[in-house]
Design an enzyme around this catalytic site. Structure first.
Site, PDB file in Angstrom:
ATOM      1  N   LYS A  82       0.800  -1.318  -0.003  1.00 48.11           N
ATOM      2  CA  LYS A  82       0.017  -0.008  -0.073  1.00 48.11           C
ATOM      3  C   LYS A  82       0.949   1.301  -0.282  1.00 48.11           C
ATOM      4  CE  LYS A  82      -2.841   0.449   3.650  1.00 48.11           C
ATOM      5  NZ  LYS A  82      -2.347   1.612   4.206  1.00 48.11           N
ATOM      6  N   ARG A  92      -9.014  11.879  12.233  1.00 47.03           N
ATOM      7  CA  ARG A  92      -7.562  11.896  12.280  1.00 47.03           C
ATOM      8  C   ARG A  92      -6.754  13.263  12.413  1.00 47.03           C
ATOM      9  NH1 ARG A  92      -5.528   6.986   8.818  1.00 47.03           N
ATOM     10  NH2 ARG A  92      -3.666   7.056  10.083  1.00 47.03           N
ATOM     11  N   GLN A 149       4.565   9.071   7.116  1.00 52.75           N
ATOM     12  CA  GLN A 149       3.946  10.175   6.601  1.00 52.75           C
ATOM     13  C   GLN A 149       4.107  11.488   6.712  1.00 52.75           C
ATOM     14  OE1 GLN A 149      -0.168   9.063   7.849  1.00 52.75           O
ATOM     15  NE2 GLN A 149      -0.232   7.221   6.830  1.00 52.75           N
ATOM     16  N   ASP A 162       1.998  -0.925  11.978  1.00 52.26           N
ATOM     17  CA  ASP A 162       0.721  -1.463  11.204  1.00 52.26           C
ATOM     18  C   ASP A 162       0.434  -2.962  11.918  1.00 52.26           C
ATOM     19  OD1 ASP A 162       0.012   0.976  10.145  1.00 52.26           O
ATOM     20  OD2 ASP A 162       0.739   0.392   8.290  1.00 52.26           O
ATOM     21  N   LYS A 177      -4.724   5.916  14.383  1.00 50.04           N
ATOM     22  CA  LYS A 177      -4.728   5.312  12.901  1.00 50.04           C
ATOM     23  C   LYS A 177      -5.972   5.150  12.905  1.00 50.04           C
ATOM     24  CE  LYS A 177      -0.184   4.431  12.718  1.00 50.04           C
ATOM     25  NZ  LYS A 177       0.508   5.072  11.857  1.00 50.04           N
ATOM     26  N   ARG A 181      -7.606  -3.248   9.524  1.00 43.83           N
ATOM     27  CA  ARG A 181      -6.635  -4.055  10.242  1.00 43.83           C
ATOM     28  C   ARG A 181      -7.288  -4.663  11.505  1.00 43.83           C
ATOM     29  NH1 ARG A 181      -2.344  -3.646   6.810  1.00 43.83           N
ATOM     30  NH2 ARG A 181      -1.795  -1.281   6.285  1.00 43.83           N
TER      31      ARG A 181
HETATM   32  C1  S3P Z   1       2.558   4.588   6.284  1.00 46.38           C
HETATM   33  C2  S3P Z   1       2.974   5.080   7.352  1.00 46.38           C
HETATM   34  C3  S3P Z   1       2.419   4.746   8.476  1.00 46.38           C
HETATM   35  C4  S3P Z   1       1.415   3.436   8.560  1.00 46.38           C
HETATM   36  C5  S3P Z   1       0.514   3.837   7.174  1.00 46.38           C
HETATM   37  C6  S3P Z   1       1.433   3.958   6.157  1.00 46.38           C
HETATM   38  C7  S3P Z   1       3.107   5.189   4.707  1.00 46.38           C
HETATM   39  O1  S3P Z   1       1.864   5.963   9.209  1.00 46.38           O
HETATM   40  O2  S3P Z   1       0.800   3.479   9.535  1.00 46.38           O
HETATM   41  O3  S3P Z   1      -0.347   2.745   7.247  1.00 46.38           O
HETATM   42  O4  S3P Z   1       2.743   4.524   4.074  1.00 46.38           O
HETATM   43  O5  S3P Z   1       3.984   6.380   4.997  1.00 46.38           O
HETATM   44  P1  S3P Z   1       2.685   6.955  10.254  1.00 46.38           P
HETATM   45  O6  S3P Z   1       3.873   7.232   9.258  1.00 46.38           O
HETATM   46  O7  S3P Z   1       1.962   8.113  10.206  1.00 46.38           O
HETATM   47  O8  S3P Z   1       3.018   6.259  11.373  1.00 46.38           O
END
Ligand code: S3P
Length: 444
Positions: A27, A127, A174, A324, A351, A399
């Site tokens: 993903k 969120r 992120q 995750d 989350k 999840r």
């Molecule tokens: C992700 C980063 C994670 C993860 C999310 C996907 C990404 O979040 O929980 O499912 O693709 O960068 P955070 O970076 O906010 O922890």
């Protein structure tokens, strides 16, 4: 959501799970493949893209930003418009359930000289977005938003973006990615300092598309420095299978007696592999075989067999490498003998749902002994299957839904979830794939 898949699901005791499977594409990488393809000059072919709702929403948002994206055979073709080639969207960008889609595209929009509007589903609208609007404001973007910078919000992109150096207050790939994506249109060097390393797909893909990204370790920190205003060039890529999705059949095979399963072509990026490490410490019969590099990412075939697990302590430092995977790890812990303490889980509260509460409540309903102490989740297993026999609310969280369906396969009595539709965000075809290896997941 796919209406035909929106009904409640139950999972009942499975016979042994067996076979060789592939799970859908990663993903995180799928969102990024589309975004970098869009920002590059030329045509990028992406194979193995996750065709889940989260990624399809990112594709749709990019179309609204003026990028042509089509599927031809097994490839997704992105007709890149080049940096600054995006156009002001005529409609609201709806990222559905996806924090990644929303936060990464807010980073992109932050340094394009137009105004865009972002929203999402009920889960995404709850969120926190201040974690991205704060650094993106320093770069020069402006935001109109609700309290807590929650969606819906408007992004007024900076005309003259400034490069910044930003120390991440939370371990978040992120947030890191949003800042780096915004930095693409800023002159000079944009850097992000990470106290704890998070998944590095953005850095890897920026290089794959021709940007200069330097990574240096200083003390315990990682400094990531992007040279702004690069020319991004279209570059084909193959997305490996998602290790986070693989974790569900993997743990199911550990828990259902007499199982033996191979999961092919799974991404084993070290910054995603914390669950594999933890399960092996718990005594899992799990082997990573046929290790190779595909599309710039390490992959392996996972070979797993039913195992008697024991409780372990999972240190907080490991959390960013398996963030995750705690819901499914908590399920494994409920079948293990002894105490599993999972530390440093504050981020689980923000989350797709509050996963700390969802797991603690759901496991307790299923008869497991569980406690939350601050940011630590503690599960006391007896080594025997928990009772099960509960109805669990999925809370728009794929999840949570998949974790409790896996629990139901090996518990004493079946488990029901109220909404299987949410699984479509990351793992289309989950129930059919699981039933194909011997699971018993059915519409309730
Ligand atoms: C992700 C980063 C994670 C993860 C999310 C996907 C990404 O979040 O929980 O499912 O693709 O960068 P955070 O970076 O906010 O922890």
């Amino acid at each position: 959501m796919n209406a035909s898949n929106s009904s409640p699901l139950t999972s009942g005791t499975a016979r042994a799970l067996a076979g060789t499977i592939r799970v859908p594409g990663d993903k995180s990488l799928s969102h990024r493949a589309l975004i970098f393809g869009a920002l590059a000059v030329g045509t990028t072919h992406v194979r193995g893209l996750l065709e889940g709702e989260d990624v399809l929403n990112t594709a749709q948002a990019l179309r609204h930003l003026g990028v042509a994206i089509e599927r031809r055979g097994d490839a997704w073709i992105v007709h890149g418009v080049g940096l600054l080639g995006l156009r002001e969207p005529e409609t609201v960008l709806d990222l559905g359930n996806s924090g990644t889609g929303a936060r990464l595209l807010m980073g992109v929009a932050a340094t394009h000289p137009f105004t865009s509007f972002f929203t999402g589903d009920a889960s995404l609208r709850r969120r926190p977005m201040a974690r991205v609007t704060e650094p993106l404001s320093r770069i020069g973007a402006r935001f109109l938003s609700r309290e807590g910078a929650r969606l819906p919000l408007a992004v007024i992109g900076a005309r003259d973006p400034l490069p910044i150096s930003y120390r991440l207050p939370v371990a978040s790939a992120q947030v890191k990615s949003a800042v780096l994506l915004a930095g693409l249109n800023a002159p000079g060097e944009t850097s992000v300092i990470e106290p704890a390393a998070t998944r590095d797909h953005t850095e890897r893909l920026m290089r794959h598309f021709g940007a200069k990204v330097a990574v240096a370790k200083q003390g315990g920190d990682t400094h990531i420095t992007l040279t702004g205003q690069p020319e991004l060039i279209a570059a084909d890529l193959v997305v490996p299978s998602d290790p986070s999705s693989a974790s569900f059949p993997l743990v199911a095979a550990l828990l259902v007696p007499n199982s033996k399963l191979t999961i092919r072509g799974v991404g084993i990026n070290p910054l995603r592999a914390g669950l594999f490490e933890t399960l092996i410490e718990m005594g899992a019969d799990l082997k990573l075989t046929n290790e190779r590099v595909e599309g710039g990412e390490p992959v392996a075939d996972l070979v797993v067999a039913s195992s008697a697990l024991k409780g372990v302590t999972v240190p907080a430092e490991r959390a960013p490498r398996m963030i995750d995977e705690y819901p499914i790890l908590a399920v494994a812990a409920a079948f293990a003998k002894g105490r599993t303490a999972m530390h440093g889980l504050a981020e689980l509260r923000v989350k797709e749902s509050d996963r700390l509460t969802a797991m603690a409540d759901g496991l307790a309903k299923c008869g497991a002994k569980v406690a939350v102490e601050g940011d630590t989740l503690i599960v006391e297993g007896t080594g025997a299957p928990p009772a099960g026999g509960a109805a669990i609310a999925a809370k728009l969280d794929h999840r949570i839904a998949m974790s409790f369906l896996v629990l139901g396969l090996a518990a004493k009595a079946p488990v029901a979830i109220d909404d299987g539709a949410t699984i479509e965000t990351s793992f289309p075809g989950f129930a059919a794939l699981m039933n194909g290896i011997g699971a018993a997941i059915a519409r309730a």
